[in-house]
Scaffold this motif. Structure first.
Motif, PDB file in Angstrom:
ATOM      1  N   SER A   1      13.657  -5.303  -6.752  1.00 25.42           N
ATOM      2  CA  SER A   1      12.972  -6.034  -7.826  1.00 25.42           C
ATOM      3  C   SER A   1      11.465  -5.817  -7.755  1.00 25.42           C
ATOM      4  O   SER A   1      10.927  -5.471  -6.699  1.00 25.42           O
ATOM      5  CB  SER A   1      13.275  -7.525  -7.723  1.00 25.42           C
ATOM      6  OG  SER A   1      12.666  -8.064  -6.560  1.00 25.42           O
ATOM      7  N   LYS A   2      10.839  -6.053  -8.878  1.00 19.94           N
ATOM      8  CA  LYS A   2       9.379  -5.941  -8.945  1.00 19.94           C
ATOM      9  C   LYS A   2       8.727  -6.968  -8.034  1.00 19.94           C
ATOM     10  O   LYS A   2       7.750  -6.669  -7.340  1.00 19.94           O
ATOM     11  CB  LYS A   2       8.913  -6.117 -10.392  1.00 19.94           C
ATOM     12  CG  LYS A   2       7.425  -5.944 -10.575  1.00 19.94           C
ATOM     13  CD  LYS A   2       7.066  -6.060 -12.044  1.00 19.94           C
ATOM     14  CE  LYS A   2       5.569  -5.978 -12.244  1.00 19.94           C
ATOM     15  NZ  LYS A   2       5.211  -6.103 -13.668  1.00 19.94           N
ATOM     16  N   SER A   3       9.268  -8.183  -8.003  1.00 16.78           N
ATOM     17  CA  SER A   3       8.668  -9.223  -7.163  1.00 16.78           C
ATOM     18  C   SER A   3       8.761  -8.861  -5.678  1.00 16.78           C
ATOM     19  O   SER A   3       7.850  -9.150  -4.910  1.00 16.78           O
ATOM     20  CB  SER A   3       9.305 -10.585  -7.436  1.00 16.78           C
ATOM     21  OG  SER A   3      10.661 -10.586  -7.082  1.00 16.78           O
ATOM     22  N   ALA A   4       9.845  -8.201  -5.274  1.00 18.81           N
ATOM     23  CA  ALA A   4       9.968  -7.768  -3.878  1.00 18.81           C
ATOM     24  C   ALA A   4       8.906  -6.711  -3.560  1.00 18.81           C
ATOM     25  O   ALA A   4       8.307  -6.727  -2.475  1.00 18.81           O
ATOM     26  CB  ALA A   4      11.370  -7.229  -3.605  1.00 18.81           C
ATOM     27  N   ALA A   5       8.662  -5.797  -4.491  1.00 17.78           N
ATOM     28  CA  ALA A   5       7.611  -4.788  -4.294  1.00 17.78           C
ATOM     29  C   ALA A   5       6.235  -5.447  -4.222  1.00 17.78           C
ATOM     30  O   ALA A   5       5.392  -5.065  -3.403  1.00 17.78           O
ATOM     31  CB  ALA A   5       7.662  -3.752  -5.415  1.00 17.78           C
ATOM     32  N   GLU A   6       6.010  -6.454  -5.048  1.00 22.09           N
ATOM     33  CA  GLU A   6       4.729  -7.180  -5.011  1.00 22.09           C
ATOM     34  C   GLU A   6       4.568  -7.907  -3.680  1.00 22.09           C
ATOM     35  O   GLU A   6       3.457  -7.963  -3.131  1.00 22.09           O
ATOM     36  CB  GLU A   6       4.651  -8.154  -6.189  1.00 22.09           C
ATOM     37  CG  GLU A   6       4.493  -7.437  -7.519  1.00 22.09           C
ATOM     38  CD  GLU A   6       4.673  -8.328  -8.740  1.00 22.09           C
ATOM     39  OE1 GLU A   6       4.110  -7.991  -9.783  1.00 22.09           O
ATOM     40  OE2 GLU A   6       5.376  -9.359  -8.650  1.00 22.09           O
ATOM     41  N   ASN A   7       5.664  -8.436  -3.134  1.00 22.46           N
ATOM     42  CA  ASN A   7       5.610  -9.052  -1.800  1.00 22.46           C
ATOM     43  C   ASN A   7       5.264  -8.008  -0.740  1.00 22.46           C
ATOM     44  O   ASN A   7       4.565  -8.303   0.225  1.00 22.46           O
ATOM     45  CB  ASN A   7       6.938  -9.732  -1.459  1.00 22.46           C
ATOM     46  CG  ASN A   7       7.163 -10.999  -2.245  1.00 22.46           C
ATOM     47  OD1 ASN A   7       6.239 -11.589  -2.796  1.00 22.46           O
ATOM     48  ND2 ASN A   7       8.416 -11.420  -2.324  1.00 22.46           N
ATOM     49  N   GLY A   8       5.776  -6.793  -0.915  1.00 23.85           N
ATOM     50  CA  GLY A   8       5.438  -5.694  -0.006  1.00 23.85           C
ATOM     51  C   GLY A   8       3.954  -5.390  -0.040  1.00 23.85           C
ATOM     52  O   GLY A   8       3.331  -5.156   1.005  1.00 23.85           O
ATOM     53  N   ILE A   9       3.365  -5.388  -1.219  1.00 23.16           N
ATOM     54  CA  ILE A   9       1.915  -5.159  -1.362  1.00 23.16           C
ATOM     55  C   ILE A   9       1.149  -6.261  -0.643  1.00 23.16           C
ATOM     56  O   ILE A   9       0.204  -5.978   0.109  1.00 23.16           O
ATOM     57  CB  ILE A   9       1.515  -5.077  -2.851  1.00 23.16           C
ATOM     58  CG1 ILE A   9       2.053  -3.785  -3.467  1.00 23.16           C
ATOM     59  CG2 ILE A   9      -0.009  -5.175  -3.017  1.00 23.16           C
ATOM     60  CD1 ILE A   9       1.912  -3.685  -4.970  1.00 23.16           C
ATOM     61  N   THR A  10       1.559  -7.503  -0.826  1.00 25.84           N
ATOM     62  CA  THR A  10       0.910  -8.621  -0.140  1.00 25.84           C
ATOM     63  C   THR A  10       1.003  -8.455   1.371  1.00 25.84           C
ATOM     64  O   THR A  10       0.044  -8.720   2.101  1.00 25.84           O
ATOM     65  CB  THR A  10       1.548  -9.956  -0.575  1.00 25.84           C
ATOM     66  OG1 THR A  10       1.387 -10.102  -1.988  1.00 25.84           O
ATOM     67  CG2 THR A  10       0.911 -11.140   0.128  1.00 25.84           C
ATOM     68  N   SER A  11       2.139  -7.981   1.841  1.00 26.77           N
ATOM     69  CA  SER A  11       2.327  -7.761   3.274  1.00 26.77           C
ATOM     70  C   SER A  11       1.394  -6.663   3.795  1.00 26.77           C
ATOM     71  O   SER A  11       0.828  -6.782   4.885  1.00 26.77           O
ATOM     72  CB  SER A  11       3.781  -7.411   3.564  1.00 26.77           C
ATOM     73  OG  SER A  11       4.029  -7.377   4.943  1.00 26.77           O
ATOM     74  N   VAL A  12       1.217  -5.590   3.018  1.00 30.84           N
ATOM     75  CA  VAL A  12       0.259  -4.542   3.418  1.00 30.84           C
ATOM     76  C   VAL A  12      -1.138  -5.147   3.503  1.00 30.84           C
ATOM     77  O   VAL A  12      -1.868  -4.919   4.474  1.00 30.84           O
ATOM     78  CB  VAL A  12       0.274  -3.348   2.433  1.00 30.84           C
ATOM     79  CG1 VAL A  12      -0.884  -2.392   2.727  1.00 30.84           C
ATOM     80  CG2 VAL A  12       1.596  -2.606   2.506  1.00 30.84           C
ATOM     81  N   GLN A  13      -1.509  -5.929   2.488  1.00 27.66           N
ATOM     82  CA  GLN A  13      -2.845  -6.531   2.474  1.00 27.66           C
ATOM     83  C   GLN A  13      -3.071  -7.397   3.713  1.00 27.66           C
ATOM     84  O   GLN A  13      -4.150  -7.391   4.282  1.00 27.66           O
ATOM     85  CB  GLN A  13      -3.043  -7.341   1.198  1.00 27.66           C
ATOM     86  CG  GLN A  13      -3.130  -6.468  -0.038  1.00 27.66           C
ATOM     87  CD  GLN A  13      -3.065  -7.238  -1.338  1.00 27.66           C
ATOM     88  OE1 GLN A  13      -2.420  -8.276  -1.435  1.00 27.66           O
ATOM     89  NE2 GLN A  13      -3.726  -6.711  -2.364  1.00 27.66           N
ATOM     90  N   LYS A  14      -2.040  -8.121   4.143  1.00 29.20           N
ATOM     91  CA  LYS A  14      -2.164  -9.002   5.313  1.00 29.20           C
ATOM     92  C   LYS A  14      -2.178  -8.237   6.634  1.00 29.20           C
ATOM     93  O   LYS A  14      -2.854  -8.643   7.571  1.00 29.20           O
ATOM     94  CB  LYS A  14      -0.990  -9.994   5.348  1.00 29.20           C
ATOM     95  CG  LYS A  14      -1.065 -11.079   4.312  1.00 29.20           C
ATOM     96  CD  LYS A  14       0.145 -11.993   4.442  1.00 29.20           C
ATOM     97  CE  LYS A  14       0.182 -13.039   3.345  1.00 29.20           C
ATOM     98  NZ  LYS A  14       1.425 -13.816   3.374  1.00 29.20           N
ATOM     99  N   ASN A  15      -1.403  -7.164   6.733  1.00 27.38           N
ATOM    100  CA  ASN A  15      -1.200  -6.481   8.002  1.00 27.38           C
ATOM    101  C   ASN A  15      -2.036  -5.226   8.210  1.00 27.38           C
ATOM    102  O   ASN A  15      -2.131  -4.739   9.339  1.00 27.38           O
ATOM    103  CB  ASN A  15       0.286  -6.115   8.155  1.00 27.38           C
ATOM    104  CG  ASN A  15       1.146  -7.343   8.337  1.00 27.38           C
ATOM    105  OD1 ASN A  15       1.120  -7.976   9.374  1.00 27.38           O
ATOM    106  ND2 ASN A  15       1.908  -7.695   7.305  1.00 27.38           N
TER     107      ASN A  15
END
Length: 110
Positions: A35-49
């Motif tokens: 899903s798009k929301s799962a990909a957006e969560n992945g982006i947030t995870s990159v930003q955090k890590n």
């Protein structure tokens, strides 16, 4: 020019993103998400890590080419780099993700 996340839909209908450096070069590619929301969560995870060196796992392909993966706090792979010709190129790629990842804008191309 600042880095950016290029969020897009794959030909298979799943979602993925590339983190691009300011020069437009892809420095990190995500897995495919349902899903798009799962990909957006992945982006947030990159930003955090992205800023944490301990989140990077330095690897070598079967052909001896260095590359890296970025992992979340739970150990799940968030993204993978291209193959590099040498370890110095890989380290430069990691530094670019550290620099661009936390503050990159998202370009929604879905």
């Amino acid at each position: 020019m600042a880095g950016k996340f290029d969020l897009k839909k794959s030909p298979s209908g799943k979602y993925m993103f590339n983190l691009k450096a300011g020069n437009g070069q892809i420095i990190l590619t995500s897995e495919l998400y349902e899903s798009k929301s799962a990909a957006e969560n992945g982006i947030t995870s990159v930003q955090k890590n992205a800023g944490d060196d301990s989140r990077y796992e330095r690897k070598e392909s079967k052909r001896g080419e260095p590359y890296f993966v970025l992992k979340a706090t739970n150990g799940q792979v968030i993204g993978k780099s291209e193959m590099y010709s040498g370890s110095s190129g890989m380290e430069n790629g990691i530094e670019s993700v550290k620099k661009n990842g936390p503050s990159a804008e998202v370009a929604d191309n879905t």
